[in-house]
Enzyme design. Structure first.
Site, PDB file in Angstrom:
ATOM      1  N   LYS A  97       7.491  68.747 -39.097  1.00  0.00           N
ATOM      2  CA  LYS A  97       6.469  69.151 -38.127  1.00  0.00           C
ATOM      3  C   LYS A  97       6.661  70.608 -37.668  1.00  0.00           C
ATOM      4  O   LYS A  97       5.703  71.316 -37.399  1.00  0.00           O
ATOM      5  CB  LYS A  97       6.483  68.215 -36.917  1.00  0.00           C
ATOM      6  N   ASP A 107       0.128  63.741 -31.028  1.00  0.00           N
ATOM      7  CA  ASP A 107       0.942  62.632 -30.498  1.00  0.00           C
ATOM      8  C   ASP A 107       0.635  62.398 -29.016  1.00  0.00           C
ATOM      9  O   ASP A 107       0.476  61.263 -28.568  1.00  0.00           O
ATOM     10  CB  ASP A 107       2.438  62.923 -30.673  1.00  0.00           C
TER      11      ASP A 107
END
Ligand code: NAP
Length: 282
Positions: free
Chosen positions: A69, A106
């Site tokens: 990420k 998220d």
């Protein structure tokens, strides 16, 4: 004339465990769209090159799993607020000019889950207590601050990791070691477990909720089991509770909309499908 099928994928290493193909595949079918969503295993030694030359992949966009990420975020020409605050992107797409754009959804997944299952939960944002200081905690602290929570207590076994997140986000966040849990719980309007404790195969989350106000909303982002001991304990004393599977499903919503142009819905049918696929229910 051949029509170009829009292709996206989960990228990372490993990718075999990911439920993203199931989620996006479900929505592609529901919306009658011709797109595809697959898996691309990117070896660690190739990650910088892959994300740095994303336009060559043949994909219009991608999800990114741990541990890439951060590399993905660094490769982007543009980042949304969350990805730039976290230095990590889980969703990528190419814009019309061919620039690589990144988002971190998220935190939006966490918010979408609570918005759907506990509407009005943030009507008077006050104090939140976040247990844990890992990757998920960072996204949830961002999310709570984005909804104007005035104080977010981050309580973690390793206090230094809570301090690191608190230093990054600054005003409104307070870092604690586990010994301060009782006093922070007394102030909580929202309590979120982001540790892996309580998950099948992990140690239990040992917590005494006696100081927690009865109105505080309790959310556990662990979804295996779906009703964790924390949620059971909270429900037994009358606290409203929300389980964690919705966060996984809702984080995919903005990505699907970005790639395929239609905003999908997290349905009970999808929740059941995902839980069955994960082996959480039969
Ligand atoms: P992570 O970065 O590895 O962080 C793990 C956290 O759990 C850390 O705060 C760690 O504390 C704490 N922890 C682990 N073992 C512990 C123990 N024995 N005692 C006390 N604390 C302990 O993991 P993550 O990515 O943030 O994920 C955390 C959990 O959330 C996982 O169970 C994951 O499956 C779940 N999750 C769910 C969703 C969803 O969509 N619902 C999304 C992301 C993650 P230390 O810092 O002291 O080690």
């Amino acid at each position: 004339m051949t029509r170009l099928v829009r292709k996206a994928a989960i990228t990372g290493h490993p990718v075999s465990h990911s439920r993203s193909p199931l989620i996006h595949g479900y929505w592609l079918e529901k919306h009658g769209l011709e797109g595809e969503y697959g898996r691309v295993d990117v070896l660690p030694e190739n990650a910088e090159h892959f994300y740095g030359n994303f336009a060559d992949s043949g994909l219009i966009g991608a999800n990114v799993t741990v541990p890439f990420k951060e590399i993905a975020a660094k490769s982007c020409d543009w980042l949304d607020d969350a990805a730039s605050a976290m230095g990590a992107a889980n969703t990528l797409w190419l814009d019309e000019a061919g620039r690589l754009c990144g988002a971190n959804t998220d935190g939006l997944g966490f918010l979408g889950n609570l918005d759907q299952l506990s509407p009005d939960w943030d009507e008077t944002p006050g104090t939140a207590v976040v247990l844990g200081a890992g990757g998920a905690a960072r996204a949830i602290v961002w999310a709570l601050l984005s909804r104007k929570y005035t104080t977010v207590h981050i309580v973690n076994r390793t206090r230094e990791k809570a301090e690191k997140i608190s230093n990054e986000f600054g005003n409104g966040t307070v870092a604690h070691g586990w010994e301060n849990l009782g006093t922070t719980l007394a102030q909580a309007d929202v309590l979120v477990n982001t540790t892996s404790l309580g998950m099948t195969g992990k140690p239990p989350l040992e917590i005494d909720l006696k100081n927690l106000p009865a109105t505080a909303l309790v959310n556990d982002i662990v979804y295996s089991p779906l009703e964790t001991d924390l949620l059971k304990q909270a429900a037994a004393r009358g606290n409203p509770t929300v389980d964690g599977i919705g966060m996984l499903l809702h984080q995919a919503v903005p990505a699907f909309e970005r790639w395929f142009g239609e905003r999908p819905v997290v349905t009970d049918e999808l929740r059941t499908l995902a839980l069955k696929d994960l082996g959480v229910i039969t």
